[in-house]
Design a protein around this motif. Structure first.
Motif, PDB file in Angstrom:
ATOM      1  N   GLY A  52       0.809  -1.214   0.000  1.00  0.00           N
ATOM      2  CA  GLY A  52       0.000   0.000   0.000  1.00  0.00           C
ATOM      3  C   GLY A  52       0.841   1.262   0.000  1.00  0.00           C
ATOM      4  O   GLY A  52       0.500   2.249  -0.654  1.00  0.00           O
ATOM      5  N   THR A  55       2.098   1.998  -3.563  1.00  0.00           N
ATOM      6  CA  THR A  55       1.039   2.573  -4.394  1.00  0.00           C
ATOM      7  C   THR A  55       0.733   4.002  -3.987  1.00  0.00           C
ATOM      8  O   THR A  55       0.592   4.903  -4.827  1.00  0.00           O
ATOM      9  CB  THR A  55      -0.228   1.715  -4.301  1.00  0.00           C
ATOM     10  N   LEU A  56       0.648   4.224  -2.682  1.00  0.00           N
ATOM     11  CA  LEU A  56       0.305   5.545  -2.164  1.00  0.00           C
ATOM     12  C   LEU A  56       1.329   6.604  -2.568  1.00  0.00           C
ATOM     13  O   LEU A  56       0.969   7.692  -3.027  1.00  0.00           O
ATOM     14  CB  LEU A  56       0.206   5.475  -0.637  1.00  0.00           C
ATOM     15  N   LEU A  62      -3.500  10.019  -4.728  1.00  0.00           N
ATOM     16  CA  LEU A  62      -3.656   9.301  -3.473  1.00  0.00           C
ATOM     17  C   LEU A  62      -2.958  10.037  -2.330  1.00  0.00           C
ATOM     18  O   LEU A  62      -3.484  10.139  -1.224  1.00  0.00           O
ATOM     19  CB  LEU A  62      -3.087   7.883  -3.588  1.00  0.00           C
ATOM     20  N   ARG A  63      -1.770  10.555  -2.598  1.00  0.00           N
ATOM     21  CA  ARG A  63      -1.027  11.263  -1.549  1.00  0.00           C
ATOM     22  C   ARG A  63      -1.836  12.428  -0.994  1.00  0.00           C
ATOM     23  O   ARG A  63      -1.785  12.726   0.202  1.00  0.00           O
ATOM     24  CB  ARG A  63       0.315  11.768  -2.089  1.00  0.00           C
ATOM     25  N   ALA A 111     -10.553   8.368   1.137  1.00  0.00           N
ATOM     26  CA  ALA A 111      -9.351   7.721   1.664  1.00  0.00           C
ATOM     27  C   ALA A 111      -9.696   6.374   2.292  1.00  0.00           C
ATOM     28  O   ALA A 111      -9.017   5.372   2.070  1.00  0.00           O
ATOM     29  CB  ALA A 111      -8.667   8.622   2.686  1.00  0.00           C
ATOM     30  N   GLN A 112     -10.773   6.328   3.079  1.00  0.00           N
ATOM     31  CA  GLN A 112     -11.195   5.080   3.710  1.00  0.00           C
ATOM     32  C   GLN A 112     -11.616   4.050   2.670  1.00  0.00           C
ATOM     33  O   GLN A 112     -11.292   2.861   2.781  1.00  0.00           O
ATOM     34  CB  GLN A 112     -12.353   5.356   4.678  1.00  0.00           C
ATOM     35  N   ARG A 114     -10.750   3.857  -0.626  1.00  0.00           N
ATOM     36  CA  ARG A 114      -9.680   3.422  -1.525  1.00  0.00           C
ATOM     37  C   ARG A 114      -8.514   2.782  -0.783  1.00  0.00           C
ATOM     38  O   ARG A 114      -7.746   2.025  -1.386  1.00  0.00           O
ATOM     39  CB  ARG A 114      -9.184   4.613  -2.350  1.00  0.00           C
ATOM     40  N   TYR A 115      -8.385   3.097   0.505  1.00  0.00           N
ATOM     41  CA  TYR A 115      -7.206   2.629   1.233  1.00  0.00           C
ATOM     42  C   TYR A 115      -7.567   1.946   2.545  1.00  0.00           C
ATOM     43  O   TYR A 115      -6.759   1.897   3.472  1.00  0.00           O
ATOM     44  CB  TYR A 115      -6.257   3.815   1.464  1.00  0.00           C
ATOM     45  N   GLU A 117      -7.880  -1.320   3.267  1.00  0.00           N
ATOM     46  CA  GLU A 117      -7.049  -2.484   3.602  1.00  0.00           C
ATOM     47  C   GLU A 117      -5.720  -2.037   4.206  1.00  0.00           C
ATOM     48  O   GLU A 117      -5.243  -2.616   5.195  1.00  0.00           O
ATOM     49  CB  GLU A 117      -6.797  -3.328   2.358  1.00  0.00           C
ATOM     50  N   PHE A 118      -5.127  -1.010   3.623  1.00  0.00           N
ATOM     51  CA  PHE A 118      -3.865  -0.465   4.134  1.00  0.00           C
ATOM     52  C   PHE A 118      -4.048   0.057   5.555  1.00  0.00           C
ATOM     53  O   PHE A 118      -3.274  -0.269   6.466  1.00  0.00           O
ATOM     54  CB  PHE A 118      -3.410   0.661   3.202  1.00  0.00           C
ATOM     55  N   LEU A 119      -5.078   0.856   5.781  1.00  0.00           N
ATOM     56  CA  LEU A 119      -5.311   1.451   7.091  1.00  0.00           C
ATOM     57  C   LEU A 119      -5.633   0.382   8.139  1.00  0.00           C
ATOM     58  O   LEU A 119      -5.191   0.474   9.295  1.00  0.00           O
ATOM     59  CB  LEU A 119      -6.443   2.475   7.017  1.00  0.00           C
TER      60      LEU A 119
END
Length: 288
Positions: A52, A55-56, A62-63, A111-112, A114-115, A117-119
């Motif tokens: 993640g 990718t980020l 995304l950043r 953000a939640q 799309r990301y 799994e990372f969080l």
């Protein structure tokens, strides 16, 4: 400075062994300890986090979903603020992306979505790191008994405190700069989870530097930071460390760490702020 050595210099202790007197003696002697970890947990969460992070950091859109900001105004003052989000850090010749997670830091719905799994993976490691830190604190409290060099209980301070989990992507540096110059963390206890490539050096009180099993799934390393120095009021109780990655072409180094912060005690705050320059002088004496 002696040559770097590998994990035989470390006590590889299980979580169940945290409460042994031997583990506490090792911690007191080296200001750090290597502990057994659940390989399945470390493997799955670190894989999701590092993938993640790649990718980020490679996608400007995304950043922008994770702006860098101060989430907690630490009682220790502006130098100890606890930040969340993403930034590109290029201080003192270093070159790295830094993502920080703090439980409760709010991100937008995109953000939640799309990301998530990372969080979630970062959150899982953050939670487990606090468990490690509480076990270490209980070990220290029990071993000192009535002769503790600090007031109250480290366990209670950590229980009432906070944690920050950091994910790093080390980019190429110029002119032979270190990836991270030797320093002592702002935390009470740091849990180093895993790195994609070896690069971390731990400096022991005798001046020698050692490697740890930082690329393994079955071990984590815990070491003391500035807020432990403040609690014990002994500058030698911090664990300096730094990063120099012998870069493989086209391969950046990723790492994951959690900083565990205690609830602040006024006397600790005053002592640390009064001795900040002394701690910095100690850091500057160390060469990586």
């Amino acid at each position: 400075m002696s040559m770097a050595m590998t994990s035989p210099e470390f006590d590889h202790t299980s979580a169940d062994g945290l409460f042994s007197r031997g583990a506490h003696i090792f911690l007191k002697r080296n200001n750090s300890i290597e502990l057994s970890a659940n390989p399945a947990l470390v493997r799955s969460r670190s894989a999701a986090v590092m993938s993640g992070m790649r990718t980020l950091t490679e996608d400007p859109d995304l950043r922008s979903l994770f702006p860098w900001h101060t989430h907690i105004a630490d009682t220790y003052g502006p130098k100890y603020e606890q930040e969340a989000g993403l930034k590109h850090d290029q201080n003192d010749g270093e070159n790295k992306f830094v993502f920080q997670y703090i439980r409760g830091a709010a991100y937008g719905a995109e953000a939640q979505a799309r990301y998530g799994e990372f969080l979630t993976a970062v959150s899982d490691l953050d939670t487990k790191a606090r468990e490690y830190a509480l076990g270490i604190a209980e070990c220290i409290d029990t071993s000192y008994g009535r002769n503790k060099p600090y007031s109250g209980s480290l366990y209670e301070r950590i229980h009432l405190g906070t944690s920050v989990t950091r994910v790093l992507r080390y980019l190429p540096t110029e002119g032979g700069s270190s990836d991270a110059y030797p320093h002592i963390d702002r935390s009470l206890i740091t849990i180093h989870w895993k790195a994609s490539h070896q690069g971390l050096y731990i400096f022991l009180p005798d001046g020698s530097k050692v490697r740890i099993k930082e690329c393994s799934n079955d071990a984590v390393c815990a070491f003391f930071g500035r807020k432990y120095i403040a609690a014990t009021q002994q500058i030698g109780n911090g664990c300096p460390h730094g990063v120099r990655y012998d870069r493989k072409p086209g391969e950046d180094r990723y790492s994951i760490v959690t900083f565990v912060h205690p609830a602040a005690i006024d006397s600790d705050v005053l002592w640390l702020l009064a001795h900040d320059a002394d701690i910095k002088a100690k850091e500057r004496q160390i060469k990586l």
